[in-house]
Write an enzyme that holds these catalytic residues in place. Structure first.
Site, short mmCIF file in Angstrom:
data_model
loop_
_atom_site.label_atom_id
_atom_site.label_comp_id
_atom_site.label_asym_id
_atom_site.label_seq_id
_atom_site.Cartn_x
_atom_site.Cartn_y
_atom_site.Cartn_z
N ASP A 184 -37.69 5.37 -44.41
CA ASP A 184 -36.72 6.45 -44.56
C ASP A 184 -36.73 7.01 -45.97
O ASP A 184 -35.72 7.01 -46.67
CB ASP A 184 -35.32 5.94 -44.18
CG ASP A 184 -35.29 5.36 -42.78
OD1 ASP A 184 -34.84 6.06 -41.86
OD2 ASP A 184 -35.75 4.21 -42.60
N ASN A 216 -37.65 9.02 -35.85
CA ASN A 216 -37.08 10.12 -35.07
C ASN A 216 -37.10 11.44 -35.83
O ASN A 216 -37.31 12.51 -35.25
CB ASN A 216 -35.66 9.79 -34.62
CG ASN A 216 -34.75 9.38 -35.77
OD1 ASN A 216 -34.97 8.37 -36.43
ND2 ASN A 216 -33.69 10.16 -36.02
N HIS A 222 -39.57 1.72 -35.94
CA HIS A 222 -38.60 2.47 -36.74
C HIS A 222 -37.17 2.02 -36.45
O HIS A 222 -36.37 1.82 -37.36
CB HIS A 222 -38.73 3.97 -36.49
CG HIS A 222 -37.72 4.77 -37.25
ND1 HIS A 222 -37.68 4.80 -38.63
CD2 HIS A 222 -36.67 5.55 -36.83
CE1 HIS A 222 -36.68 5.57 -39.03
NE2 HIS A 222 -36.05 6.03 -37.96
N HIS A 245 -26.38 2.39 -37.23
CA HIS A 245 -26.78 2.69 -35.85
C HIS A 245 -26.58 1.54 -34.88
O HIS A 245 -26.69 1.75 -33.67
CB HIS A 245 -28.26 3.10 -35.83
CG HIS A 245 -28.53 4.42 -36.51
ND1 HIS A 245 -29.12 4.50 -37.76
CD2 HIS A 245 -28.29 5.69 -36.13
CE1 HIS A 245 -29.25 5.77 -38.10
NE2 HIS A 245 -28.74 6.51 -37.14
N ASP A 275 -31.74 2.49 -40.14
CA ASP A 275 -30.53 2.29 -40.94
C ASP A 275 -30.92 2.33 -42.41
O ASP A 275 -31.82 1.61 -42.84
CB ASP A 275 -29.87 0.95 -40.60
CG ASP A 275 -29.07 1.02 -39.32
OD1 ASP A 275 -28.43 2.06 -39.07
OD2 ASP A 275 -29.08 0.04 -38.56
N HIS A 276 -30.19 3.13 -43.19
CA HIS A 276 -30.55 3.33 -44.60
C HIS A 276 -29.95 2.22 -45.45
O HIS A 276 -29.03 2.42 -46.24
CB HIS A 276 -30.07 4.71 -45.07
CG HIS A 276 -30.75 5.84 -44.37
ND1 HIS A 276 -30.59 7.15 -44.74
CD2 HIS A 276 -31.59 5.85 -43.29
CE1 HIS A 276 -31.31 7.92 -43.94
NE2 HIS A 276 -31.91 7.16 -43.05
#
Length: 351
Positions: free
Chosen positions: A68, A139, A233, A242, A269-270
């Site tokens: 990400d 995504n 991912h 998420h 997820d960041h």
């Protein structure tokens, strides 16, 4: 349509046979022609492409994991990249794993998109990062020109880049199975909102996912590697924004359990996270903090425990030997926040 709606092929074949008996020669010719055309458009099952990466002379393997990230250096992406270069030099890494969402917000526009240089080539410029990058799609990548990220043309612009939908990296002591998880998620098909996804090569979706699972099962069952690592991912077990991905829990997790996978690594997820579950020996590791972070607290999980969670930017390293595995999570300043080490024997007898 969800993944649970799978066509009953035997019944369909029986009905088709009955119809053929009543067709004229002309009608039969048209039917056969249509079947041939459709066959060319439907993705067929094929073994996952296998890439070989040699291990070090001492029998070890070291790599970084980042996800990400692609924001043209903004949101501390450049600072994370700087620290990655420092750690990569200390560890003398063999390669880098990207867990997807490589280019924000909507992937690449084409093979000539300057974002490839601005978010990748010029950001990760440290000499120690001039190693192979093994990359899956996220995504956000599917919102752009997916074929561009997969195109060999990008390797001409930067030879480090290796992005495939699903593939295997064999390193003698370990095998890394990269899985294209975005097509599993119902939300992107049922409620895409204002987003447009590039589903070329994916539709019919049910056939694509079924074939992917079949190929992954075959590869996992044949693997003789000391360590088995699956990279995707989307998270399977996570307490991040998420939460768990239900489709992966249903369709992917049973395969990982059945064939004794050791680690599942993801982004989406960041954050940085290490999760373990009482009923599983798999360690679930999230490294999706390559740039913009959400600064949100994690959420409780019904069946799993959180060994570590960090909601800021950072990345992860892993070092493997024939008998041991060690990974470290680092923050945006290069500080080691969480270290974990295990032996192959201990991990395989942990439940």
């Amino acid at each position: 349509m969800s993944l649970d709606h799978i066509t009953n092929c035997e019944k369909s074949a029986s009905k088709l046979a009955g119809m053929i008996n009543h067709l004229s020669n002309k009608a039969l010719f048209i039917l056969v022609l249509n079947i041939c055309i459709c066959t060319l458009l439907v993705p067929v099952s094929a073994r996952l492409q296998r890439l070989h990466h040699p291990i070090n002379n001492d029998g070890s393997l070291s790599f970084l994991v980042i996800g990400d990230w692609g924001r043209k250096g903004w949101y501390n992406q450049s600072q994370v990249a700087l620290q990655m270069g420092i750690i990569a030099d200390k560890l003398d890494i063999d390669f880098v794993v990207s867990t997807g969402d490589n280019f924000y917000d909507d992937g690449l526009t084409g093979v000539d998109d300057p974002a490839f240089d601005e978010s990748f080539k010029y950001v990760y410029a440290a000499p120690s990062l001039q190693k192979q990058w093994y990359t899956v799609l996220g995504n956000h990548d599917y919102r752009g020109d997916v074929e561009a990220q997969l195109a060999p043309t990008l390797r001409e612009r930067d030879s480090r880049w290796r992005c495939l939908r699903s593939f295997i990296v064999n390193t003698d002591i370990a095998e890394l199975f990269f899985v294209d998880t975005t097509p599993f998620v119902n939300l992107y098909f049922d409620d895409p909102k204002d987003h447009k996804y590039d589903w070329r090569g994916i539709l019919p979706r049910e056939i694509y996912v079924t074939n992917l699972l079949k190929d992954l099962r075959s590869a996992l069952s044949e693997s003789k590697a000391k360590w088995k690592i699956v990279v995707g991912h989307h998270g399977i077990r996570t307490t991040g924004h998420h939460c768990d991905t239900p489709e992966l829990v249903t369709h992917l997790l049973p395969l990982l359990e059945e064939y004794d996978v050791d680690f599942y690594m993801n982004g989406h997820d960041h954050c940085l996270e290490h999760v373990s579950c009482q009923d599983s020996k798999i360690r679930f590791l999230t490294s999706g903090a390559g740039s913009k972070a959400w600064l949100e607290a994690n959420q409780p999980h019904e069946s799993c425990g959180v060994k570590f969670f960090h909601h800021g930017q950072g990345f992860m390293s892993m070092k493997l030997t024939k008998n041991t595995a060690r990974f470290v999570f680092y923050d945006v300043y290069g500080k080691a926040l969480h270290r974990w080490k295990t032996s192959l024997k201990k991990l395989h007898t942990s439940i």
